[in-house]
Write a protein that holds these residues in place. Structure first.
Motif, short mmCIF file in Angstrom:
data_model
loop_
_atom_site.label_atom_id
_atom_site.label_comp_id
_atom_site.label_asym_id
_atom_site.label_seq_id
_atom_site.Cartn_x
_atom_site.Cartn_y
_atom_site.Cartn_z
N PHE A 564 -8.14 24.82 21.08
CA PHE A 564 -7.55 24.15 20.08
C PHE A 564 -6.32 24.90 19.85
CE2 PHE A 564 -6.22 23.51 15.66
CZ PHE A 564 -6.27 22.08 15.61
N CYS A 565 -6.38 26.25 19.65
CA CYS A 565 -5.02 26.68 19.10
C CYS A 565 -4.21 27.12 20.21
CB CYS A 565 -5.63 28.37 18.70
SG CYS A 565 -6.57 28.57 17.33
N ASP A 566 -4.58 26.95 21.38
CA ASP A 566 -3.72 26.93 22.60
C ASP A 566 -3.06 25.55 22.61
OD1 ASP A 566 -3.83 29.57 23.22
OD2 ASP A 566 -5.40 29.40 24.60
N TYR A 567 -3.65 24.49 22.61
CA TYR A 567 -3.28 23.18 22.62
C TYR A 567 -2.08 23.06 21.75
CZ TYR A 567 -3.56 18.10 23.24
OH TYR A 567 -3.09 16.56 23.46
N PHE A 568 -2.40 23.32 20.59
CA PHE A 568 -1.49 23.00 19.40
C PHE A 568 -0.53 24.17 19.46
CE2 PHE A 568 -4.63 19.97 18.31
CZ PHE A 568 -3.88 18.77 18.31
N GLU A 569 -0.61 24.79 20.29
CA GLU A 569 0.37 26.10 20.02
C GLU A 569 0.77 26.82 18.58
OE1 GLU A 569 3.96 25.81 23.09
OE2 GLU A 569 3.45 23.72 22.61
N LEU A 570 -0.54 27.29 18.28
CA LEU A 570 -0.35 27.91 16.79
C LEU A 570 0.67 29.09 16.77
CD1 LEU A 570 -3.83 27.88 14.95
CD2 LEU A 570 -2.20 26.31 15.23
N PRO A 571 1.26 29.60 15.95
CA PRO A 571 2.20 30.71 15.98
C PRO A 571 1.87 31.84 16.33
CG PRO A 571 2.26 29.26 13.72
CD PRO A 571 0.98 28.79 14.39
N LEU A 572 2.83 32.49 17.04
CA LEU A 572 2.63 33.92 17.31
C LEU A 572 3.05 34.97 16.39
CD1 LEU A 572 4.02 33.75 21.08
CD2 LEU A 572 1.69 33.23 20.23
N ASN A 573 2.74 35.98 16.37
CA ASN A 573 3.33 37.17 15.53
C ASN A 573 4.49 37.76 16.23
OD1 ASN A 573 1.86 39.07 17.03
ND2 ASN A 573 0.53 39.74 15.66
N MET A 574 4.75 38.81 15.55
CA MET A 574 5.90 39.58 16.09
C MET A 574 5.45 40.36 17.46
SD MET A 574 8.60 39.02 14.06
CE MET A 574 9.53 40.37 14.39
N LYS A 575 4.37 40.52 17.61
CA LYS A 575 3.89 41.23 18.72
C LYS A 575 3.51 40.28 20.01
CE LYS A 575 2.03 45.19 16.35
NZ LYS A 575 0.36 46.02 16.13
N GLY A 576 3.87 38.95 19.75
CA GLY A 576 3.50 38.04 20.87
C GLY A 576 1.93 37.64 20.79
N GLU A 577 1.26 37.95 19.97
CA GLU A 577 -0.14 37.62 19.63
C GLU A 577 -0.29 36.33 19.06
OE1 GLU A 577 -1.75 42.14 19.56
OE2 GLU A 577 -1.09 41.15 17.61
N ARG A 578 -1.33 35.47 19.35
CA ARG A 578 -1.50 34.10 18.72
C ARG A 578 -2.80 34.21 17.78
NH1 ARG A 578 -0.78 29.18 22.35
NH2 ARG A 578 1.15 29.43 21.46
N TYR A 579 -2.78 33.46 16.69
CA TYR A 579 -3.75 33.54 15.69
C TYR A 579 -4.78 32.53 16.16
CZ TYR A 579 -0.59 35.63 12.34
OH TYR A 579 0.34 36.49 11.82
N TYR A 580 -5.67 33.17 16.77
CA TYR A 580 -7.11 32.29 17.11
C TYR A 580 -8.15 32.54 16.10
CZ TYR A 580 -5.11 32.65 21.98
OH TYR A 580 -4.21 32.32 22.82
N LEU A 581 -8.21 31.53 15.33
CA LEU A 581 -8.79 31.56 14.20
C LEU A 581 -10.39 31.73 14.31
CD1 LEU A 581 -6.90 28.51 12.42
CD2 LEU A 581 -6.40 31.07 12.24
N ARG A 582 -11.13 32.06 13.21
CA ARG A 582 -12.39 32.42 13.24
C ARG A 582 -12.86 31.81 11.77
NH1 ARG A 582 -11.84 32.16 17.43
NH2 ARG A 582 -12.21 33.70 19.25
N GLN A 583 -14.40 31.58 11.90
CA GLN A 583 -14.86 31.10 10.76
C GLN A 583 -14.81 31.95 9.31
OE1 GLN A 583 -15.67 28.06 10.17
NE2 GLN A 583 -16.60 28.55 8.02
#
Length: 712
Positions: A564-583
């Motif tokens: 889901f996070c990749d499909y909707f392209e959630l933002p990246l931080n300054m290091k090029g890491e994506r916010y893959y959310l957890r419960q």
């Protein structure tokens, strides 16, 4: 005949009271040999091989073979010369679950399993470092305080026991270097000419498990291939076509340990020919903890307690480092770790969470029913044809199974790439970046279904503030009450001896609608005979479609959110890491909504979620369902934002921070350090952050009050 007295179980069943009382009797049994038995020990104490039976239904059973070599010498731990040491180690294990160790607290078998595993890992640590600790010559008595502290630091170094205790990456590296020396350069060149994939797709060093160079990786692959260690995974599009069977290597490396044989993480650099989705994420993940991988404090305390429990055997006349164990300062040891033991989850920017929830609701409402209907039509047709969905859809048009909305999304096939992609005779793989371009431009029906599951998990998780395990355990068709306004779940933190309490909490109508959507999917599978009975609510369809739903729900739960996070392209931080959310991050959502509502969508959004019109009622509800530590963390995070934005409401708090850090340039300070200090001030009662309700609770503002210590 009198009706039997029954005790409720965690799964909603019942246990005869006689069995329950027998468990209690065994736990509290007192005799001269009380540490030579345990209710989970199915063999005699003196047996060279122990059978441990905790929970057979969940695979919590294993054997311990005490016939391991001690140190570098030829003798075994079971030899007569080491009998005192063996008796102490065995007694240490059985003592772990005795009431003398638990202060007469009654533990369920699942908890006892974890406690015994901790002690077993300590024994393995001792066996691995037997020579350094002089175990063959002096047993446990020669272990010093410094050596115990070193052991604790090593165990604390990583939350993964395969790394902290067993040092898997470095030991695998050494093992492979030792054996690949038998592959000369001529043989390696010949093998890579015949099997070119042995030299392809070597990942960069930062993605590797081992410390092997690129040349050494190719040699290791050649040796593993020559020795027949590779197994084919051609039918799994989410993995590699060839992966090394590591079990023989693990058993060889850890042959002189009790539990070293347990499966270890795979080394991606040793896997060959990635499938069309071998990488489960498009980008590296933003770390979810501040620890940098360290074990969290709660778990580490459990390990230290297990280690110090060895001192109790001193009163039984057994030789243990009693003084060294007693001198361990638990609090001081944890505080001395550098960097400190991780105990805080990283905060996710409020804007990221709100974006994810908005996308999740919109996506589920717009496409959810169409996706479920298309999947059931395909599943029924594939079942009638006698094959999997993947095979049925191969070279077949899906147009007749898809709604207009799904076709507009670009859906043309079951998966982005066909199952034979990269196989001889099949199309070429799109590569890592190519796959994710396809995911968003020409997604497969299966990928969109996984996005749907991720969306529903996000909506349910963010609005219910439940633990991840409580959501994973939900079963379709039985997680709503009769009036469909309460969520029914088994509380992960309550109950006696593992018999978890059934609880219910109010559930927003939007979540009810989405839960019933997944329930209808399982109803459809039952109707066509593809599923025997209802199963885990969040068990998604498999990629190949040869089994109706995924069996390992705990892993699939997070994977659905990731796609889901990749499909909707959630933002990246300054290091090029994506916010893959957890419960656990969504558990903060309620409080975040309240504190940031004026910046993101206003209170109307919050009212819609919770069905409240009175703002004071909303806040009371939040404080009821949100753990105190979470609420305090969110309030501190909000205050930190106010301080850094020079908000007037935080003026006096800014003064306190300036006194502590000797600067008012807060931007140069670490957010984690500032937030931790604000939380310390809140815990001590110096700072109070709470809402002030205005206009008969129709509006509010957040206040930061400073209470002088003299007034407390």
């Amino acid at each position: 005949m009198d009706k039997a007295i029954l005790w409720p179980t965690a799964k909603g069943g019942q246990l005869p009271a006689a069995d329950f009382l027998a468990d209690i009797k065994m736990l509290s049994e007192c005799s001269a040999d009380r540490y030579r038995t345990a209710r989970w020990l199915a063999t005699d104490f003196e047996n060279p091989v122990w059978s441990l039976q905790f929970d057979r239904a969940k695979g919590k059973c294993f054997e311990i073979d005490w016939r391991v070599r001690l140190g570098l010498g030829p003798t075994l731990l079971t030899d007569n010369r080491h009998r005192p040491l063996l008796t102490t180690l065995r007694t240490w294990l059985t003592f772990q679950t005795h009431t003398d160790a638990t202060n007469y607290a009654l533990r369920c078998l699942r908890t006892e399993y974890e406690i015994v595993i901790r002690a077993t890992l300590w024994i393995d640590y001792l066996l691995i470092h037997a020579e350094q600790l002089q175990l063959p010559a002096h047993g446990l008595g020669a272990i010093t305080h410094d050596q115990l502290i070193e052991a604790i630091y090593m165990v604390a170094s990583n939350s993964r026991r395969s790394i902290s205790v067993y040092q898997w990456p470095s030991r695998l590296t050494s093992y492979l270097r030792e054996h690949t020396s038998s592959v000369n350069s001529d043989e390696a060149r010949a093998m890579t000419r015949e099997y070119p994939f042995l030299a392809r797709d070597v990942p960069p060093s930062q993605e590797c498990l081992t410390e092997l160079s690129q040349e050494e990786i190719v040699l290791a692959r050649c040796w593993l291939w020559r020795e027949g260690y590779y197994v084919s995974l051609r039918n799994d599009p989410t993995s590699y076509q060839w992966s090394p069977f590591l079990r023989p290597l693990v058993e060889a490396i850890y042959m002189n340990t009790l539990r070293g044989y347990v499966a270890k993480p795979s080394a991606p650099e040793l896997c060959l020919t990635p499938g069309h989705r071998a990488a489960s994420r498009e980008y590296p993940a933003v770390p979810i903890k501040h620890s940098g991988g360290r074990m969290n404090e709660r778990v580490l305390r459990g390990y230290i307690t297990s280690l110090r429990s060895l001192a109790h055997l001193h009163v039984m006349g057994q030789e243990v480092p009693f003084t060294a164990l007693q001198s361990i300062d638990v609090k001081g040891t944890i505080q001395a770790l550098d960097p400190p033991v991780g105990q805080r989850f990283r905060s996710v920017p409020a804007s990221v969470v709100f974006k994810a929830v908005r996308h999740a609701i919109e996506y589920a409402l717009e496409f959810g029913e169409d996706l479920v209907e298309a999947y059931l039509l395909l599943a029924e047709s594939a079942r009638s044809a006698g094959g999997s969905i993947s095979v049925f859809c191969h070279n077949r048009s899906l147009k007749g199974y898809l709604s207009t909305r799904l076709r507009r999304l670009g859906v043309r096939a079951w998966t982005c790439e066909p199952s034979n992609a990269g196989v001889i005779g099949g199309p070429a793989l799109s590569g890592h970046s190519g796959y994710y371009r396809l995911l968003r431009s020409k997604p497969g029906l299966w990928e969109l279904l996984r996005v749907l599951y991720g969306a529903i998990e996000i909506v349910a998780g963010s609005t219910m503030a439940r633990r991840s395990g409580e959501l994973v355990d939900l079963v379709a068709g039985s997680c709503l009450n009769a009036s469909e306004d309460q969520l029914l779940f088994r509380n992960r933190k309550s109950g006696v001896l593992g018999y978890r309490e059934l609880e219910e909490r109010p559930i927003p109508p939007i979540v009810v609608r989405l839960i019933k959507m997944l329930d209808s999917l399982q109803n459809g599978l039952i109707r066509i005979g593809a599923l025997q009975s209802k199963t885990a609510l969040f068990a998604p369809p498999t990629a190949c479609g040869n089994a109706p739903l995924c069996e390992i729900v705990s892993e699939a739960f997070d994977d659905s959110v990731d796609i889901f996070c990749d499909y909707f392209e959630l933002p990246l931080n300054m290091k090029g890491e994506r916010y893959y959310l957890r419960q656990h991050q969504f558990r903060r959502f309620f409080a975040m909504m309240f504190f940031w509502s004026n910046q993101f969508g206003g209170l109307d959004t919050l009212r819609w979620f919770l069905g409240h019109s009175d703002i004071a009622h909303i806040y009371h509800y939040i404080t009821e369902v949100t753990p105190g530590t979470v609420l305090r963390g969110v309030a501190a995070e909000w205050a930190l934002s106010a301080v850094k934005d020079h908000d007037n409401v935080a003026e006096r708090l800014s003064d306190l921070i300036e006194e502590r850090f000797h600067t008012r340039k807060f931007q140069i300070l670490k957010d984690e350090e500032l937030q931790e200090y604000i939380e310390e001030l809140m815990l001590s009662g110096v700072v109070v952050i709470e809402p002030e309700f205005l206009d008969d609770s129709r509006s509010y503002r957040i206040l930061i009050r400073i209470i002088p210590r003299s007034a407390q």
